[in-house]
Design a protein around this motif. Structure first.
Motif, PDB file in Angstrom:
ATOM      1  N   UNK A  69       9.009 -27.461 -34.790  1.00 30.68           N
ATOM      2  CA  UNK A  69       9.041 -26.636 -35.987  1.00 30.68           C
ATOM      3  C   UNK A  69      10.474 -26.370 -36.445  1.00 30.68           C
ATOM      4  N   UNK A  70      10.793 -26.806 -37.657  1.00 21.29           N
ATOM      5  CA  UNK A  70      12.077 -26.503 -38.313  1.00 21.29           C
ATOM      6  C   UNK A  70      13.290 -26.970 -37.517  1.00 21.29           C
ATOM      7  N   UNK A  71      13.192 -28.108 -36.836  1.00 19.08           N
ATOM      8  CA  UNK A  71      14.355 -28.575 -36.073  1.00 19.08           C
ATOM      9  C   UNK A  71      15.358 -29.330 -36.942  1.00 19.08           C
ATOM     10  N   UNK A  72      14.911 -29.875 -38.048  1.00 18.92           N
ATOM     11  CA  UNK A  72      15.836 -30.547 -38.947  1.00 18.92           C
ATOM     12  C   UNK A  72      16.494 -31.774 -38.354  1.00 18.92           C
TER      13      UNK A  72
ATOM     14  N   UNK B  95       6.760 -41.442 -30.272  1.00 15.36           N
ATOM     15  CA  UNK B  95       6.020 -40.856 -31.383  1.00 15.36           C
ATOM     16  C   UNK B  95       6.732 -39.635 -31.965  1.00 15.36           C
ATOM     17  N   UNK B  96       7.389 -38.873 -31.074  1.00 15.15           N
ATOM     18  CA  UNK B  96       8.043 -37.635 -31.512  1.00 15.15           C
ATOM     19  C   UNK B  96       9.563 -37.715 -31.331  1.00 15.15           C
ATOM     20  N   UNK B  97      10.141 -38.869 -31.620  1.00 13.28           N
ATOM     21  CA  UNK B  97      11.572 -39.084 -31.373  1.00 13.28           C
ATOM     22  C   UNK B  97      12.468 -38.146 -32.175  1.00 13.28           C
ATOM     23  N   UNK B  98      12.000 -37.651 -33.312  1.00 14.15           N
ATOM     24  CA  UNK B  98      12.809 -36.738 -34.111  1.00 14.15           C
ATOM     25  C   UNK B  98      12.749 -35.310 -33.593  1.00 14.15           C
TER      26      UNK B  98
ATOM     27  N   UNK C 247      15.191 -31.669 -29.308  1.00 14.67           N
ATOM     28  CA  UNK C 247      15.374 -30.892 -28.083  1.00 14.67           C
ATOM     29  C   UNK C 247      15.355 -31.863 -26.903  1.00 14.67           C
ATOM     30  N   UNK C 248      16.336 -31.743 -26.018  1.00 16.30           N
ATOM     31  CA  UNK C 248      16.360 -32.596 -24.833  1.00 16.30           C
ATOM     32  C   UNK C 248      15.446 -32.028 -23.750  1.00 16.30           C
TER      33      UNK C 248
END
Length: 457
Positions: free
Chosen positions: A337-340, A392-395, A344-345
């Motif tokens: 949510x809202x990481x832009x 899938x969630x690399x961003x 997160x590692x």
């Protein structure tokens, strides 16, 4: 970004830390293992049990163990009974896990700059998590059952009582049992006691020793152990976890008290949460995305932080296919949510030392506190093909496979620590880096010299 940190209560300061882990006799050694990317697991030593007689490489073979490896401590039979005012015959009846926890608790108190003389009579709570070593059964077999054996090895919860007794502490003395989430739940219980004013300080400890093959046999039959003895959290080829011995202890105080006393602070606990999976997704032991999602949201709410403020998560990360997929999915759904575009590692100390089971949550907390202190995230090992969830969630999520500088984002660095249990319980702690400024009292007490201890105590 506007911080939403809670202003209605003190954070909890981690003022003391100590550990005994495979390849690490203390927190400095542990950081070296982590930062250097070492795997300190080994073959089961003959001092535990005969792995040659029990090993079978065929998975799920009844009465056999699929792996030859684990994480082990040296010298667990050693104990200075006289140091703790204990007769040798009585120490023989004290569970080796309880003995080890006594020693590591003493080291954590020393790391906090305290003495047991200062603590004697104080409202210091003790919260412990101990997995049965089956030492009681060994005492029964040796015909060594008496009152001392009953109080020394008859119950896992007695470890807290032994620390309170040895240090003359007057706060709560509580054993916490929640399978592999136990030691992180013990942290929550200690924080609540400090926040509610029940205690002024708290000692939280967890210990795991592998003296018997019995649980190895059950876990091998269930197919959850890695046949090659390598924890591969975050890897597409993860094939199970690696059992490990270890002890970890932290000393906690309210931050206002720690600053007033001029304490060194390793990290701050901002918030905690504990949830249960209920019947959300199959058998009790099955990981639940729903339960873990609720855990993360509750921890962020308790800490008063936004998910986008979390820079790193020390995952439970045992390296089981179903467990990794569920955990990474829950993290991606909440932290995204809202990481832009700032992922997160995530990482797991289990790839270095194995899974210390009931002590694992505290091991993860100590690792994360050290990473905050050194402003560097250690590598997660044995990853050759990242788990598809990461692609899938690399961003949103990134696996820390190399030592990574912890970036300065113009606010305190924040992290989460997760721990899950076979009983379907989930625990999470939100950590923040220690304040950059020292209290005036600590500066005033700075001395241009060194203290040279010349006696054992």
């Amino acid at each position: 970004m506007t911080s939403t940190h809670r202003q209605d209560r003190d954070p909890i300061a981690v003022v003391g830390m100590a550990c005994r882990l495979p390849g690490a006799s203390g927190i400095a050694d542990f950081w070296q293992v982590l930062d250097s990317g070492l795997d300190t697991t080994s073959e089961v030593p003959a001092t535990r049990f005969d792995i040659d007689a029990l090993h079978d490489p065929v998975p799920r073979t009844a009465g056999r163990i699929v792996t030859r490896r684990g994480g082990f401590l040296d010298g667990i039979e050693d104990f200075d009974a006289d140091f703790f005012g204990m007769a040798e015959r009585d120490a023989m009846r004290l569970d080796p896990g309880h003995r080890l926890l006594l020693e590591v608790a003493w080291e954590a108190v020393e790391d906090a700059g305290l003495t047991t003389t200062q603590l004697a009579g104080s409202r210091t709570g003790v919260y412990t998590s101990v997995l049965s070593t089956e030492y009681w059964d060994m005492l029964v077999g040796a015909g060594m059952i008496d009152l001392r054996a009953a109080t020394g090895a008859g119950s896992w919860g007695l470890a807290a009582g032994w620390i309170s007794h040895a240090f003359d502490l007057r706060g709560p003395a509580v054993g916490v049992d929640a399978t592999c989430a136990a030691s992180l739940i013990a942290v929550q219980e200690a924080c609540r006691s400090l926040w509610f004013g029940e205690s002024d300080k708290a000692i939280v400890g967890g210990v795991n020793l592998l003296l018997s093959p019995n649980l190895y046999l059950g876990l091998s039959q269930a197919g959850v152990l890695s046949p090659d003895g390598r924890c591969r959290f975050g890897d597409a080829d993860a094939n199970g976890y690696v059992r490990s011995e270890g002890a970890a202890v932290v000393v906690l105080k309210r931050m206002s008290d720690a600053l007033a006393d001029g304490d060194r602070i390793h990290a701050l606990v901002r918030g905690t949460s504990v949830t249960s999976n209920g019947s959300s997704g199959g058998p009790m032991v099955a990981p639940s995305v729903e339960g873990q999602r609720a855990m993360l949201l509750a921890a962020h709410r308790d800490a008063g932080v936004d998910a986008a403020e979390i820079d790193y998560v020390e995952a439970h990360g045992p390296g089981t296919p179903a467990g990794d997929a569920a955990e990474l999915t829950a993290l991606a759904e909440v932290l995204g949510q809202r990481r832009g575009g700032d992922p997160c590692l995530v990482g797991s100390a289990k790839t270095n030392i194995g899974h210390t089971e009931v002590a694992a949550g505290l091991v993860g907390l100590i690792k994360t506190a050290l990473a905050l202190k050194h402003r560097r995230i250690p590598p997660t090992l044995h990853v050759t093909r990242p788990n598809p969830v990461l692609a899938e969630f690399a961003d949103v999520l990134g696996l820390a496979t190399a030592a990574t500088p912890w970036a300065d984002r113009g606010r305190p660095r924040m992290a989460g620590v997760s721990s899950f249990g076979l009983s379907g319980v989930n625990a999470h702690v939100v950590l923040e880096e220690a304040p950059a400024v020292l209290s005036a009292q600590r500066r005033d007490r700075a001395m241009p010299g060194f203290l040279l201890p010349i006696s054992a105590r």
